[in-house]
Design an enzyme around this catalytic site. Structure first.
Site, short mmCIF file in Angstrom:
data_model
loop_
_atom_site.label_atom_id
_atom_site.label_comp_id
_atom_site.label_asym_id
_atom_site.label_seq_id
_atom_site.Cartn_x
_atom_site.Cartn_y
_atom_site.Cartn_z
CG HIS A 134 -9.03 -1.25 4.33
ND1 HIS A 134 -8.94 -1.04 2.88
CD2 HIS A 134 -8.75 0.09 4.72
CE1 HIS A 134 -8.35 0.02 2.50
NE2 HIS A 134 -8.16 0.64 3.77
CD GLU A 190 -8.66 4.33 -1.92
OE1 GLU A 190 -9.55 4.11 -1.30
OE2 GLU A 190 -7.87 5.46 -1.48
CG ASP A 205 -4.62 5.79 0.88
OD1 ASP A 205 -5.57 4.92 1.23
OD2 ASP A 205 -4.59 6.68 1.46
CG ASP A 263 -2.30 0.45 1.01
OD1 ASP A 263 -2.34 1.67 0.46
OD2 ASP A 263 -3.22 -0.19 1.28
O1 TEU Z 1 -9.44 5.69 1.79
C1 TEU Z 1 -10.02 6.83 0.98
C2 TEU Z 1 -11.35 7.37 0.92
O2 TEU Z 1 -11.61 8.35 0.47
C3 TEU Z 1 -12.45 6.44 1.62
O3 TEU Z 1 -12.91 5.43 1.03
C4 TEU Z 1 -12.50 6.37 2.95
O4 TEU Z 1 -12.39 5.19 3.41
C5 TEU Z 1 -13.61 7.05 3.71
O5 TEU Z 1 -14.44 5.98 4.00
C6 TEU Z 1 -14.24 8.26 3.17
O6 TEU Z 1 -15.60 8.36 3.69
C7 TEU Z 1 -7.95 5.49 1.78
C8 TEU Z 1 -7.98 4.11 2.63
O7 TEU Z 1 -8.53 3.23 1.85
C9 TEU Z 1 -8.34 4.62 4.01
O8 TEU Z 1 -8.37 3.33 4.81
C10 TEU Z 1 -8.02 5.72 4.52
O9 TEU Z 1 -8.44 5.93 6.07
C11 TEU Z 1 -7.85 7.12 3.72
O10 TEU Z 1 -7.56 6.52 2.30
C12 TEU Z 1 -6.77 7.73 4.09
O11 TEU Z 1 -5.50 7.42 3.86
#
Ligand code: TEU
Length: 567
Positions: A339, A267, A208, A100
């Protein structure tokens, strides 16, 4: 003609969230040695790649998505030696390891930020986004934040640093300051770190929120959300003006000329199909595929805590548009779970009477789309949402902060709890259920998050021993992708787009056609209007989710899904 086949077209990725996967030392938190001990299980499932959620040194404010040292392992998870062993042992089983990459932000405890914060004259001051209060306002006064943006984790995206009287930007928690990608030194430091991991043997990166790294300058207020005071900053940071340039530079500096099968997946919340074509066009050298969010937003109302039931017509329209949009150029990633998402069988299926059938149906539909499927740990067991008792049951920063903000604004506690029960990321983070023992075989100590009470029934030991389990259904789907070129590279045609109950499509390649038909309801359904219905009724059944051979695509039992083959 779609572009030539690539190795990841026939690959399946499995996501490990290390904290909740397998503990090896009894401290109640999963770790790398735990992952190593379960590699044989992953090999039995047949996955090609493991994506590891962050294991780097971190204060764990956001469970590792707040990194304070990109080139070391958090002691909670183990050591660099453990990591090297994991890579070696995974490779020995033909499994690649993808890391990641969290570089939109660091932890506020990262030495870069500590240095940046130390003084306005710090050489690293502009590695992050520092700004004075809004013009004409006192630092710390309500509304003095440089912009009105609302953080993903509630409250403002700006935190005041008392010493300098300036604010720093954090799209996520205040312990996750955003890096300033305009600064070439930042970019070079990130690329050097990525090369270091590739040299160590890793096989790629899941990036991410990578479509947030380029901001529109100057940073300015976004449209006010509801009654305010916060605004939506996303027009200033989703797919900003330099995003393609940055990803192409990263590709050049990090990946170009490297041998071997590497995987990159960005992502990208709020990414559009049109943007995704650009990001994943192999000729542009940006990323192999992106995670889009459209289909996991279809059961949201005004915002993610305002839930409504999924309408199957919306799901088909959305996924169908992504299939069509990336048919000729680019590539999809396919997922129900990760997750951050509630469990798919509870969200889109029926986690009661038809848990097994609906979990298999969801798997069948997803894995037979065109794209690379991702399996999130426990999904292959049909793991379900968590029965949260009260506010103290939530651990995730997003949920904890939302609870405080929403109840602080006067929303009813029970309403807020219900929204969290449906939408909390903690639903995905209960420990993997390995067996029926008290802590489900996850740990010998006290688990950091309670194991789900249904683990005596839903667990890997039982699933592996039962040829009709959800696990073995996933195993067959993964095998099908490996052995049937039409699954990997066939074209996709949506059928019965107007049916509110049936999800149906074909895949075709070189004279072979597969028909997938799935009943997204708990009632029997006659399937009408299928082209060439009689031929399909006589076709070979390749896979079904009821343990008998009577399946026909023309009449489906509750949550039944079938795959037939012609040619
Ligand atoms: O998530 C990014 C994101 O925009 C969303 O999916 C987030 O999980 C949240 O639900 C918004 O409401 C990524 C990671 O996957 C997440 O676990 C992290 O918390 C986030 O980035 C910050 O690094």
């Amino acid at each position: 003609m779609p572009a030539e086949s690539q190795w990841f077209h026939s690959a399946v990725v499995y996501q490990v969230y290390p904290r909740s996967f397998q503990d090896s030392d009894g401290d109640g938190i999963g770790d790398l040695r735990g992952v190593i001990s379960r590699l044989d299980y992953l090999a039995t499932l047949g996955v090609d790649v493991v994506w590891l959620s962050p294991i780097y040194t971190s204060p764990q404010d956001d469970n590792g998505y707040d990194i304070s040292d990109y080139q070391d392992i958090d002691p909670t998870f183990g050591t660099l030696e453990d990591f090297d062993e994991l890579v070696a042992q995974a490779h020995a089983r033909g499994i690649r390891i993808v890391m990641d990459l969290v570089v939109n932000h660091t932890s506020d405890e990262h030495p870069w930020f500590v240095e940046s914060r130390s003084s306005k004259d710090s050489p690293k001051r502009d590695w992050y986004w520092w700004q004075p209060p809004r013009e004409g306002m006192e630092a710390g006064a309500p509304g003095a934040e440089p912009t009105n943006w609302h953080s993903f984790f509630s409250g403002p995206t700006w935190e005041l640093d008392e010493t300098s009287g300036e604010y720093y930007l954090h799209l996520f928690s205040r312990k996750q300051p955003d890096l300033n990608w305009e600064n070439p030194q930042v970019r070079q430091a990130v690329y050097a770190m990525m090369r270091w991991w590739l040299d160590r043997g890793v096989d790629g990166f899941r990036m991410d929120v990578i479509n947030m790294i380029s901001k529109v300058l100057p940073l300015r207020d976004g449209p006010v959300i509801g009654a305010g005071p916060w605004g939506d900053g996303s027009p200033s940071f989703i797919c900003g003006p330099r995003i393609h340039e940055f990803l192409q530079e990263m590709h050049r500096e990090v990946f170009e000329g490297r041998a071997g099968k590497l995987l990159t997946v960005g992502e990208m919340p709020a990414v559009t199909v049109e943007q995704a074509v650009l990001f994943t066009d192999p000729a542009r050298h940006e990323v192999d595929m992106v995670f889009q969010f459209e289909h996991v937003g279809l059961d949201h109302g005004e915002h993610k805590w305002d839930r409504r039931p999924l309408d199957l017509l919306d799901l088909k329209a959305s996924l169908g548009r992504w299939q069509a949009g990336l048919a000729e150029v680019g590539w999809n990633s396919l997922y129900w779970n990760n997750h951050d998402q509630p469990r798919a069988v509870s969200r889109f299926g029926d986690d009661g009477q038809y848990r097994v059938e609906s979990a298999k149906l969801l798997a069948t539909v997803l894995h037979l789309h065109r794209g690379t499927p991702y399996v999130y740990q426990g999904e292959e067991l049909g793991m379900t949402n968590v029965p949260f008792a009260d506010a103290s049951s939530f651990k995730d920063i997003e949920s904890v902060n939302y609870y405080a903000a929403a109840t602080g604004q006067g929303l009813l506690v029970e309403e807020v709890l219900d929204a969290l029960r449906l939408g909390s990321r903690d639903n995905a983070r209960s420990p993997v259920q390995w067996d029926g023992s008290p802590h489900a075989g996850f740990t010998t100590g006290t688990p950091w998050f309670p194991v789900h009470p249904n683990h005596s029934e839903v667990n890997a030991e039982r699933a592996v021993a039962d040829p009709d389990s959800v696990f073995h259904h996933y195993r067959r789907l993964i095998e099908l992708r490996h052995t049937e070129p039409v699954v990997a590279d066939g074209d996709f045609t949506m059928l019965l787009a107007d049916s509110p109950a049936i999800y149906a499509f074909t895949r075709s390649l070189d004279g072979v056609t597969l028909l997938v038909v799935a009943n997204f309801t708990g009632e029997e359904q006659k399937v009408t209007g299928l082209p060439e219905a009689q031929r399909w009724a006589d076709a070979e059944l390749l896979l079904g989710n009821y343990p008998d051979a009577d399946a026909t695509p023309l009449a489906l039992r509750p949550w039944e899904a079938t795959v037939h083959r012609l040619g």
